[in-house]
Design a protein around this motif. Sequence first.
Motif, mmCIF file in Angstrom:
data_model
loop_
_atom_site.group_PDB
_atom_site.id
_atom_site.type_symbol
_atom_site.label_atom_id
_atom_site.label_comp_id
_atom_site.label_asym_id
_atom_site.label_seq_id
_atom_site.Cartn_x
_atom_site.Cartn_y
_atom_site.Cartn_z
ATOM 1 N N GLU A 44 -7.487 1.477 -26.661
ATOM 2 C CA GLU A 44 -8.310 0.739 -27.500
ATOM 3 C C GLU A 44 -8.437 -0.849 -27.370
ATOM 4 O O GLU A 44 -8.979 -1.494 -27.352
ATOM 5 N N ALA B 98 -9.979 -2.315 -24.486
ATOM 6 C CA ALA B 98 -11.411 -2.424 -24.614
ATOM 7 C C ALA B 98 -12.060 -3.378 -25.581
ATOM 8 O O ALA B 98 -12.848 -4.547 -25.246
ATOM 9 N N ASP C 298 -24.424 -6.788 -27.272
ATOM 10 C CA ASP C 298 -24.819 -5.565 -26.993
ATOM 11 C C ASP C 298 -24.668 -5.436 -25.499
ATOM 12 O O ASP C 298 -24.351 -4.282 -25.089
ATOM 13 N N ARG D 68 -21.033 -4.596 -24.473
ATOM 14 C CA ARG D 68 -20.651 -3.229 -24.899
ATOM 15 C C ARG D 68 -21.176 -2.358 -23.722
ATOM 16 O O ARG D 68 -20.614 -1.537 -23.392
ATOM 17 N N LYS D 69 -22.491 -2.646 -23.558
ATOM 18 C CA LYS D 69 -23.300 -1.593 -22.596
ATOM 19 C C LYS D 69 -22.697 -1.826 -21.134
ATOM 20 O O LYS D 69 -22.434 -0.742 -20.415
ATOM 21 N N ASN D 70 -22.342 -3.124 -20.699
ATOM 22 C CA ASN D 70 -21.563 -3.039 -19.281
ATOM 23 C C ASN D 70 -20.136 -2.423 -19.579
ATOM 24 O O ASN D 70 -19.934 -1.811 -18.262
ATOM 25 N N ILE D 71 -19.467 -2.504 -20.589
ATOM 26 C CA ILE D 71 -18.164 -1.915 -20.535
ATOM 27 C C ILE D 71 -18.245 -0.394 -20.358
ATOM 28 O O ILE D 71 -17.279 0.272 -19.794
ATOM 29 N N LYS D 72 -19.329 0.141 -20.998
ATOM 30 C CA LYS D 72 -19.545 1.458 -21.168
ATOM 31 C C LYS D 72 -19.694 2.128 -19.706
ATOM 32 O O LYS D 72 -19.589 3.412 -19.671
ATOM 33 N N SER D 73 -20.364 1.542 -19.015
ATOM 34 C CA SER D 73 -21.081 2.045 -17.731
ATOM 35 C C SER D 73 -19.972 1.717 -16.495
ATOM 36 O O SER D 73 -18.844 1.265 -16.738
#
Length: 123
Positions: free
Chosen positions: A21, A24, A115, A118-123
């Motif tokens: 955590e 991230a 946002d 965050r999207k880049n981190i998730k992918s």
Amino acid sequence: MKKYFLSAVVAVLTLASCSNEGTAVNTVESMKTPQMEKFDKAFKSLGDPQNRPTEEEKKRNTSELSDRRKALLVPASKELILSTGITEAELTRKTGDDMSQIIVWATQIYMQKSDEIRKNIKS
């Protein structure tokens, strides 16, 4: 013996989970642009003792920031807006140099960029 082993496994998994955590969060922070960081700092500075609302400002009983406090956010807000490729002339034309409009626009940009991170981190 089994109890101690299971306790040790649970402890290791908990530590690993917590450290993931933190990674991230650090990644989101490390991906922020310098302009985003300055915008963050400007907002956080509103909590500094010298920047808190005065008694007179509190008596107005409004949720809107005072002009004094808005002025603390405007330089970082303008810098964030300009970092997107907007020109100074376009900024002035769209906002009329109204501090509230500048801050709102910068906040929208900040949220959009956050946002995207965050999207880049998730992918």
